[in-house]
Design an enzyme around this catalytic site. Structure first.
Site, PDB file in Angstrom:
ATOM      1  N   TYR A  29      -9.615   1.178  -3.381  1.00 58.38           N
ATOM      2  CA  TYR A  29     -10.250  -0.250  -3.475  1.00 58.38           C
ATOM      3  C   TYR A  29     -10.427  -0.986  -2.335  1.00 58.38           C
ATOM      4  O   TYR A  29      -9.982  -1.934  -2.041  1.00 58.38           O
ATOM      5  CB  TYR A  29      -9.488  -0.961  -4.345  1.00 58.38           C
ATOM      6  CG  TYR A  29      -9.747  -0.672  -6.000  1.00 58.38           C
ATOM      7  CD1 TYR A  29     -10.829  -0.864  -6.699  1.00 58.38           C
ATOM      8  CD2 TYR A  29      -8.553  -0.022  -6.616  1.00 58.38           C
ATOM      9  CE1 TYR A  29     -10.831  -0.563  -8.121  1.00 58.38           C
ATOM     10  CE2 TYR A  29      -8.817   0.422  -7.976  1.00 58.38           C
ATOM     11  CZ  TYR A  29      -9.823   0.217  -8.733  1.00 58.38           C
ATOM     12  OH  TYR A  29      -9.845   0.464  -9.988  1.00 58.38           O
ATOM     13  N   HIS A  30     -10.918  -0.135  -1.175  1.00 58.13           N
ATOM     14  CA  HIS A  30     -10.876  -0.458   0.273  1.00 58.13           C
ATOM     15  C   HIS A  30     -12.287  -0.716   0.943  1.00 58.13           C
ATOM     16  O   HIS A  30     -12.492   0.231   1.891  1.00 58.13           O
ATOM     17  CB  HIS A  30     -10.086   0.238   1.011  1.00 58.13           C
ATOM     18  CG  HIS A  30      -8.608   0.188   0.546  1.00 58.13           C
ATOM     19  ND1 HIS A  30      -7.629   1.011   0.986  1.00 58.13           N
ATOM     20  CD2 HIS A  30      -7.858  -0.816   0.026  1.00 58.13           C
ATOM     21  CE1 HIS A  30      -6.451   1.047   0.512  1.00 58.13           C
ATOM     22  NE2 HIS A  30      -6.504  -0.290  -0.006  1.00 58.13           N
TER      23      HIS A  30
END
Ligand SMILES: Cc1cc2nc3c(=O)[nH]c(=O)nc-3n(C[C@H](O)[C@H](O)[C@H](O)COP(=O)(O)OP(=O)(O)OC[C@H]3O[C@@H](n4cnc5c(N)ncnc54)[C@H](O)[C@@H]3O)c2cc1C
Length: 397
Positions: free
Chosen positions: A328-329
């Site tokens: 989730y970057h």
């Protein structure tokens, strides 16, 4: 095992994950930077508002933004400059909606081009990871569910903000190594994360959706882990070579953009994850884990890879593709670059090319994703951006 790990972390005998927490609770950027300053006369927070366009005048200067609040379209004007911090998905989306981006894409959607910047929305990066090298344990393993969520754990958390509930989903330690992406042996290209909770432990309530696994994979592969003790070694690429993109679906600002992450499109990423899994298997096979905890590889063949010989390179390649998840970057979609780079979107002072009075300050400006998680580096970008704004306008502290 969880308590054992927490003890080791507290004694600093290996890398405990750094957490943005205070008193066992996540401390967001809003808690840290915004809320303590809400009393200031020069700050007004307008929540429940969605920006739909950056207003740019005929002299190619950003003069404000158009936004929707309580169902009404409103405008707000900037005295000095507009700062765009909508993140790696929405910052490029807003630039595109405002006519800043690849001309051809804008034409397709009938948006008038203000600046033809082909890099807007390109260079999308995230950290690909495989979160499924699982081991069941027999010894020194507490019954996990009561230990994690039971009365003692809740009491600990409520009274002291400590204990298992203060550690995110069993994440207990990590280390990084160089497995060969970067020729410099001191550059660590791969991260190994230890979780003292099996993916299927929670009967599919949280872990499966967090990692994006399908119901079929849960039913066929992970469900049997329910209620069992064990640990998972997650392998993560710090610098993947694949690049994705964010583009407009339409000129309607309320529509989500097209996000094409393009994970594993570069074959080296698959091979690096294969290499990382082999490394994880060596760790799982150490005497400390085998004899100390009775660790046993959870070797149920994975749905979709059952036709391949279990443990072969092709099996693990298939495993990588089926169990791929992300950190989730999202980052990189408004790349900071020198003028010589045709794919750059912002200058080293974070100013958007070809437009006056507009900066982007968020994770989208990273030319190359950081090796670490993104929260702290993004706050650093915010701090640095704030300093540059003050310097540029003559506010010296
Ligand atoms: C589920 C999840 C878990 C994560 N966990 C971790 C972690 O444990 N550790 C870690 O280091 N990192 C973690 N990250 C990553 C980290 O949160 C992000 O990298 C970081 O927040 C990026 O900051 P940003 O400012 O670029 O974007 P964001 O934090 O996304 O900020 C963008 C802001 O702009 C607002 N916005 C967007 N569009 C508009 C619009 N049109 N109008 C008005 N406002 C708008 C959004 O609501 C949001 O508040 C996680 C991310 C996710 C999604």
């Amino acid at each position: 095992m969880q308590l054992f790990h927490i003890k080791l972390c507290q004694e600093k005998r290996y890398n405990a994950p750094d957490l943005s927490t205070i008193n066992g609770e996540r401390h967001s950027a809003s808690d840290a930077f915004l809320k303590p300053n809400l009393h200031r006369q020069n700050l007004r927070l307008q929540s429940h508002s969605q920006v739909i366009k950056i207003l740019i005048n005929g002299g190619r200067r950003a003069i404000g933004v158009m936004y929707i609040h309580n169902g009404k379209v409103k405008k707000v004007y900037a005295r000095k400059e507009v700062i765009l911090s909508a993140g790696a998905i929405d910052s490029p989306k807003l630039l595109l909606l405002s006519g800043i981006g690849p001309k051809e894409q804008l034409q397709t959607h009938g948006i008038r081009s203000v600046v033809d910047l082909k890099g807007v929305g390109q260079n999308f990066q995230d950290h690909p990871l495989v979160a499924g090298i699982s081991y069941t344990t027999e010894r020194n393993a507490e019954n996990l569910i009561p230990m994690m969520y039971g009365g003692n754990s809740q009491r600990d958390y409520i009274r002291n903000r400590t204990g298992p509930l203060s550690v995110p989903f069993g994440v207990v330690g990590y280390f990084t190594v160089n497995l060969g992406v970067d020729p410099d042996p001191n550059v660590e290209d791969t991260l190994f994360l230890f979780q003292s909770v099996l993916m299927g432990t929670d009967f599919g309530l949280v872990g499966v959706s967090t990692y994006g696994y399908t119901r079929e994979v849960f039913q066929d592969y992970l469900r049997e882990q329910g209620g069992r003790t064990g640990f998972v070694i997650t392998v993560k690429l710090n610098w993947p070579k694949s690049r994705g993109s964010v583009s407009l679906r339409s000129k309607n600002p309320m529509e989500a953009p097209v996000i094409d992450p393009n994970y594993l499109s570069h074959p080296d990423d698959v091979e690096m994850l294969l290499k990382s899994i082999k490394y994880a298997l060596i760790i799982g096979n150490t005497t400390a884990l085998k004899d100390g905890l009775g660790a046993k590889l959870y070797d149920k063949p994975l749905l979709g890879c059952k036709h391949l010989k279990h443990g072969s390179d092709d099996y693990w390649r298939c495993f990588v593709r089926r169990m791929l998840s992300i950190g989730y970057h999202p980052s990189g979609t408004c790349k900071m670059a020198p003028p010589s780079d045709p794919d750059g979107v912002v200058s080293p002072r974070l100013k958007v090319r070809g437009v006056e009075g507009l900066r982007v300050i968020d994770a989208s400006i990273m030319p190359l994703i950081t090796s670490s998680n993104l929260n702290a580096p993004t706050m650093m970008i915010g701090e640095k951006g704030a300093s540059m704004i003050k310097e540029d306008w003559g506010y010296v502290e």
